[in-house]
Design a protein around this motif. Structure first.
Motif: not given
Length: 362
Positions: A250-256, A268-281
């Protein structure tokens, strides 16, 4: 709305944290994470003349600093890896010391992504570009480093308390300063893919969550029709996040810094890609007494309302101690005590793609 540009899923993802507030050498980390000390001891360490034992050369280990910088590596199949630097920390010294400590080949880094115009994220940029230019071979020097920026660079930003400006942040790099050191400024207000389609850089993050209302006391210097003055700017609308899609994960998100709010980022990431969130960094910006009320609904969203919940959340930089405690209580080992000098690697799983399903928000 789905993303306009195709984000390719990767077969290998790695991240090395080059700047963060915290140094954490001893806490247990999940599989795939490596402590800085282990990296140093495994990479031809100096040997003590007296005892013959490997020497912990602390003079040349990473230092902590109030800021964020992460080196992202992405690879699809047998293609060449791409190296992308997400933010550069707050000053010229931290990024220089930590790049040297982690033995980073700076000439391999093709692009810097600046999450937003705040100096704790942009302050090391010119230092990094200088190091890259000085260390590059003749062949590498012909490969410029793109600097991915939001076009709305402020003259100055600061923090106010009860209407009084108590501090002004240092200047962000100018486009001319970037060019002088071999960087190639590239401005984007809209979402786009980079690193041969393996990294997504968002556009403006929609603000749809009622309890995430920006950075209290944030101000910006504006001319105001020839009358310069500070104006309130709590929403920091130039902030952007980055996303990587790991096959079978799934998605790795970088939110500084998450001035937009990490819930808004995830939505927003879910709406953009419809993918599960693997990691939030990255920084979740939940530190400080003004932001305590946001901790409970943020943790509730990540742990209970987002399904599936993220496999890992790495609360770094400006997340704050109380938020880390709350996330650890809710997510257990899914809350990772990451810090500067850590490295994480994961291999994608194309077969596991069959088990991936679109996330839901309850």
């Amino acid at each position: 709305m789905m993303a306009n540009h195709s984000l390719r899923s990767v077969d290998r993802f790695a991240v090395t944290f080059l700047v963060d507030n915290c140094i954490e050498w001893m806490t247990k980390l999940p599989p795939g994470f490596t402590h800085e000390v282990k990296l140093h001891l495994a990479d031809n360490p100096p040997i003590d003349d007296v005892t013959g034992a490997p020497f912990l050369d602390l003079e040349n280990y990473c230092c902590g600093a109030h800021g964020f910088s992460a080196l992202i590596e992405t690879q699809v199949g047998g293609e060449a890896s791409h190296f992308t630097l997400f933010d550069t920390g707050p000053d010229s010294r931290a990024i220089a010391r930590n790049v040297a400590a982690m033995h980073i080949d700076t000439h391999k880094i093709e692009r810097i992504i600046l999450s937003h115009w705040h100096s704790d994220h942009s302050g090391g940029m010119l230092s990094f570009l200088r190091i890259r230019t000085q260390s590059a071979s003749q062949e590498a020097s012909r490969s410029p480093c793109v600097v991915d920026l939001h076009p709305d660079r402020p003259v100055a930003r600061g923090i106010s308390v009860q209407g009084k400006v108590i501090g002004r942040l240092p200047n962000d790099p100018t486009f001319d300063e970037i060019r002088e050191l071999g960087g190639v400024p590239e401005t984007h207000a809209e979402g786009h893919v980079v690193a041969d389609g393996t990294v997504w850089v968002s556009g403006e993050i929609p603000r749809v969550t009622d309890f995430e209302s920006g950075l209290p006391g944030a101000v910006r210097w504006l001319e105001n029709e020839g009358k310069p003055d500070w104006v309130a700017e709590e929403h920091i609308m130039d902030e952007r996040y980055a996303a990587i899609d790991v096959a079978g994960k799934g998605l790795v998100l970088f939110s500084a810094c998450s001035h937009a709010g990490i819930v808004n980022v995830v939505k927003d990431a879910v709406a953009q890609f419809s993918r599960p969130i693997y990691m939030i960094i990255g920084g979740l910006h939940l530190a400080g007494t003004d932001l305590v009320p946001r901790i409970e609904p943020t943790v509730d969203f990540l742990a209970n309302r987002l399904r599936p919940a993220p496999t890992y959340v790495l609360p770094m930089h400006c997340s704050g101690f109380a938020a880390k405690v709350a996330l650890e209580h809710a997510l257990g080992e899914g809350c990772v005590p990451a810090g500067v000098g850590h490295k994480f690697e994961v291999t994608g799983d194309r077969e596991a793609e069959k088990l991936i399903f679109a996330p839901t928000i309850q």
